[in-house]
Design a protein around this motif. Structure first.
Motif, PDB file in Angstrom:
ATOM      1  N   UNK A   1       0.825  -1.225   0.000  1.00  0.00           N
ATOM      2  CA  UNK A   1       0.000   0.000   0.000  1.00  0.00           C
ATOM      3  C   UNK A   1       0.850   1.263   0.000  1.00  0.00           C
ATOM      4  N   UNK A   2       2.116   1.126   0.367  1.00  0.00           N
ATOM      5  CA  UNK A   2       2.994   2.303   0.473  1.00  0.00           C
ATOM      6  C   UNK A   2       2.984   2.924   1.867  1.00  0.00           C
ATOM      7  N   UNK A   3       2.086   2.456   2.748  1.00  0.00           N
ATOM      8  CA  UNK A   3       1.923   3.119   4.060  1.00  0.00           C
ATOM      9  C   UNK A   3       3.197   3.137   4.892  1.00  0.00           C
ATOM     10  N   UNK A   4       3.951   2.023   4.889  1.00  0.00           N
ATOM     11  CA  UNK A   4       5.168   1.974   5.716  1.00  0.00           C
ATOM     12  C   UNK A   4       6.199   2.978   5.195  1.00  0.00           C
ATOM     13  N   UNK A   5       6.392   2.994   3.874  1.00  0.00           N
ATOM     14  CA  UNK A   5       7.379   3.911   3.292  1.00  0.00           C
ATOM     15  C   UNK A   5       7.004   5.373   3.528  1.00  0.00           C
ATOM     16  N   UNK A   6       5.718   5.697   3.375  1.00  0.00           N
ATOM     17  CA  UNK A   6       5.273   7.080   3.589  1.00  0.00           C
ATOM     18  C   UNK A   6       5.470   7.470   5.058  1.00  0.00           C
ATOM     19  N   UNK A   7       5.179   6.527   5.958  1.00  0.00           N
ATOM     20  CA  UNK A   7       5.346   6.829   7.397  1.00  0.00           C
ATOM     21  C   UNK A   7       6.822   7.115   7.694  1.00  0.00           C
TER      22      UNK A   7
ATOM     23  N   UNK B   1      19.681   5.192   2.472  1.00  0.00           N
ATOM     24  CA  UNK B   1      18.656   4.680   1.548  1.00  0.00           C
ATOM     25  C   UNK B   1      17.817   3.673   2.314  1.00  0.00           C
ATOM     26  N   UNK B   2      16.511   3.891   2.331  1.00  0.00           N
ATOM     27  CA  UNK B   2      15.581   2.962   2.985  1.00  0.00           C
ATOM     28  C   UNK B   2      14.666   2.396   1.917  1.00  0.00           C
ATOM     29  N   UNK B   3      14.828   1.123   1.621  1.00  0.00           N
ATOM     30  CA  UNK B   3      14.007   0.527   0.560  1.00  0.00           C
ATOM     31  C   UNK B   3      12.807  -0.180   1.177  1.00  0.00           C
ATOM     32  N   UNK B   4      11.709   0.575   1.346  1.00  0.00           N
ATOM     33  CA  UNK B   4      10.490  -0.042   1.878  1.00  0.00           C
ATOM     34  C   UNK B   4       9.594  -0.530   0.739  1.00  0.00           C
TER      35      UNK B   4
ATOM     36  N   UNK C   1       3.623   4.490  11.867  1.00  0.00           N
ATOM     37  CA  UNK C   1       4.346   5.710  12.217  1.00  0.00           C
ATOM     38  C   UNK C   1       5.267   5.453  13.424  1.00  0.00           C
ATOM     39  N   UNK C   2       4.773   4.658  14.395  1.00  0.00           N
ATOM     40  CA  UNK C   2       5.626   4.347  15.552  1.00  0.00           C
ATOM     41  C   UNK C   2       6.824   3.489  15.133  1.00  0.00           C
ATOM     42  N   UNK C   3       6.579   2.550  14.227  1.00  0.00           N
ATOM     43  CA  UNK C   3       7.697   1.747  13.710  1.00  0.00           C
ATOM     44  C   UNK C   3       8.712   2.684  13.049  1.00  0.00           C
ATOM     45  N   UNK C   4       8.177   3.632  12.272  1.00  0.00           N
ATOM     46  CA  UNK C   4       9.056   4.582  11.575  1.00  0.00           C
ATOM     47  C   UNK C   4       9.879   5.396  12.576  1.00  0.00           C
TER      48      UNK C   4
ATOM     49  N   UNK D   1      15.084   6.532  15.184  1.00  0.00           N
ATOM     50  CA  UNK D   1      15.976   6.581  16.355  1.00  0.00           C
ATOM     51  C   UNK D   1      17.268   5.843  16.018  1.00  0.00           C
ATOM     52  N   UNK D   2      17.096   4.648  15.416  1.00  0.00           N
ATOM     53  CA  UNK D   2      18.263   3.817  15.081  1.00  0.00           C
ATOM     54  C   UNK D   2      19.108   4.479  14.003  1.00  0.00           C
ATOM     55  N   UNK D   3      18.429   5.021  12.987  1.00  0.00           N
ATOM     56  CA  UNK D   3      19.150   5.669  11.881  1.00  0.00           C
ATOM     57  C   UNK D   3      20.006   6.818  12.432  1.00  0.00           C
ATOM     58  N   UNK D   4      19.410   7.615  13.337  1.00  0.00           N
ATOM     59  CA  UNK D   4      20.152   8.738  13.942  1.00  0.00           C
ATOM     60  C   UNK D   4      21.445   8.246  14.585  1.00  0.00           C
ATOM     61  N   UNK D   5      21.348   7.148  15.337  1.00  0.00           N
ATOM     62  CA  UNK D   5      22.542   6.609  16.013  1.00  0.00           C
ATOM     63  C   UNK D   5      23.538   6.050  15.005  1.00  0.00           C
ATOM     64  N   UNK D   6      23.030   5.349  13.981  1.00  0.00           N
ATOM     65  CA  UNK D   6      23.927   4.738  12.994  1.00  0.00           C
ATOM     66  C   UNK D   6      24.676   5.806  12.196  1.00  0.00           C
ATOM     67  N   UNK D   7      23.999   6.897  11.850  1.00  0.00           N
ATOM     68  CA  UNK D   7      24.671   7.976  11.102  1.00  0.00           C
ATOM     69  C   UNK D   7      25.786   8.553  11.964  1.00  0.00           C
ATOM     70  N   UNK D   8      25.476   8.742  13.244  1.00  0.00           N
ATOM     71  CA  UNK D   8      26.458   9.279  14.181  1.00  0.00           C
ATOM     72  C   UNK D   8      27.724   8.434  14.192  1.00  0.00           C
TER      73      UNK D   8
END
Ligand code: CTP
Length: 397
Positions: free
Chosen positions: A212-218, A270-273, A379-382, A387-394
């Motif tokens: 549906x695209x919902x996960x990627x949009x979130x 890059x997030x491939x949802x 949205x909560x999953x997103x 949170x994880x992406x922020x730490x990984x970029x750091x």
């Protein structure tokens, strides 16, 4: 995100004033402290009682209001606002703000504030297109105001044109984006794919899937609301294009690959949802295939594996949509596709997978760290992912 934020909602005298009720309601439901200021003309269209009932706060309509309950210092709201939003904004308020006037409570609050101001113009097309209004808008943009482009459609005057107040989601999207500008992904370039690809068989038929695209949009919206610069590469879906996100629509796996390669040239993540077709018809018939006497055999060829093939220094995060052996299959994909993290998703489990508003996923990272999240909204999953992406970029820097 909106919880405990003070949002000053300015309402001016346009027919779209009634739509501000929905904006006030959704913001309040999201946990915001909504303080409404109405201009004199707005009172001709809708009453303060409606907004007071919805927001639980007194509505300010007059700078010189003396009723004790409503008494408020003329700059008090300008100081407590995290953001000021004027929706709908008439040509008149835009002109008054552009001239630096402070002749009513709303104009005064805008002039006095240090908070960001979002303006959602809504008026008759001719008034909107008038060069005076356009110059005023340009001046406000230059000064750092956020202007939400009005949408086109049927106008109250009966005509058709630009000037309608956009949907509530668009306005709330702009508010979230503004509030998130200093979030943990500030300035990061994040590319997100969403939806299911469509592989053409002939001019009227294609091979698709149930994404549906919902996960990627979130994910795209969550990243935007933390200050990221987001590019959303999406197939056609039933979802509204989110405000403040560069969106590119593609259909096939091959088209998606081209756009992903270009968009990731300077990306951080890059997030491939997207659910990308693994096979596509070898040839696409130029004309509609006619029904014959017997069956029909289609020859399919492999599509490129986008996330594996796209090269660069950015973080690669994939999704594994599985119906069996979830974790084992996800780990295999994490390794074979060279990913930094994979989001494993059993699409057969209740409340999870295609078309739902919720999802139950396990995050598995390259270093073997595994976190199973309970069933939660997409949205909560997103948010967890961000949170994880922020730490990984750091860590990567
Ligand atoms: N993916 C991709 N290009 C493809 C197929 C998949 O980039 N041609 C990406 C998806 O967007 C997802 C990840 O790879 O992030 C895993 O997709 P999935 O469909 O679960 O895996 P496949 O590799 O297609 O394997 P299979 O269909 O055999 O499970």
């Amino acid at each position: 995100m909106l919880t405990n934020k003070t949002i000053v909602l300015g309402i001016t005298g346009g027919i779209a004033a009634y739509k501000a009720v929905d904006i006030a309601s959704k913001l309040t439901q999201a946990g915001a402290n909504v303080r409404v200021i109405m201009t004199k003309s707005a009172l001709e269209f809708i009453t303060p009682l409606t907004f007071e009932s919805i927001t639980g706060n007194a509505v300010v309509t007059d700078m010189f209001q003396t009723n004790a309950e409503h008494r408020i210092n003329h700059v008090a709201l300008s100081e407590i606002a995290d953001v000021i939003v004027i929706a709908p904004a008439t040509a008149n308020i835009i002109a008054r703000i552009a001239c630096g006037m402070a002749d009513d409570m709303l104009a005064c609050t805008v002039l006095a504030t240090k908070a960001p101001v979002i303006i959602s113009p809504s008026m008759h097309t001719n008034m909107y297109e008038n060069s005076i209004t356009q110059e005023n808008i340009a001046k406000l943009k230059e000064r750092g105001f956020t202007i939400i482009e009005p949408s086109a459609g049927r106008l109250a005057s009966g005509g058709y044109g630009i000037g309608r107040l956009p949907d509530t989601e668009v306005i709330i999207g702009a508010i979230q984006q503004t509030l998130g500008k200093s979030g943990n992904l500030k300035g990061k370039r994040i590319v997100v794919t969403a939806g299911g690809t469509q592989e053409d068989i002939d001019p009227v038929r294609y091979i698709g899937n149930r994404s549906s695209g919902k996960m990627g949009y979130a994910i795209a919206e969550a990243a935007r609301d933390r200050g990221a610069n987001v590019t959303l590469i999406t197939t056609p879906t039933a979802l509204a294009i989110p405000e403040g996100i560069k969106t590119v629509t593609v259909r096939s796996a091959l088209q998606m690959k081209d756009v992903v390669v270009k968009a990731t040239a300077k990306a951080d993540v890059l997030l491939m949802a997207a659910a990308v077709a693994d096979y596509t018809p070898k040839t696409t018939a130029k004309q509609k295939i006619k029904k014959g006497a017997g069956g029909l055999t289609l020859e399919l060829v492999k599509t490129p594996d986008i996330i594996s093939e796209v090269k660069g220094k950015f973080l690669k995060i994939g999704f594994a949509a599985e119906t069996q052996n979830l974790l084992a299959n996800a780990k295999k994909k994490l390794a074979s596709k060279g990913l930094d993290m994979i989001v494993a998703n059993d699409v057969t489990s209740k409340g999870s997978g295609f078309g739902t508003d919720t999802n139950k996923v396990t995050l598995i990272s390259k270093d073997g760290k595994q976190e199973s999240l309970p069933l939660m909204s997409k949205r909560e999953v997103a948010e967890k992912l961000m949170d994880r992406v922020g730490k990984m970029i750091g860590k990567k820097r």
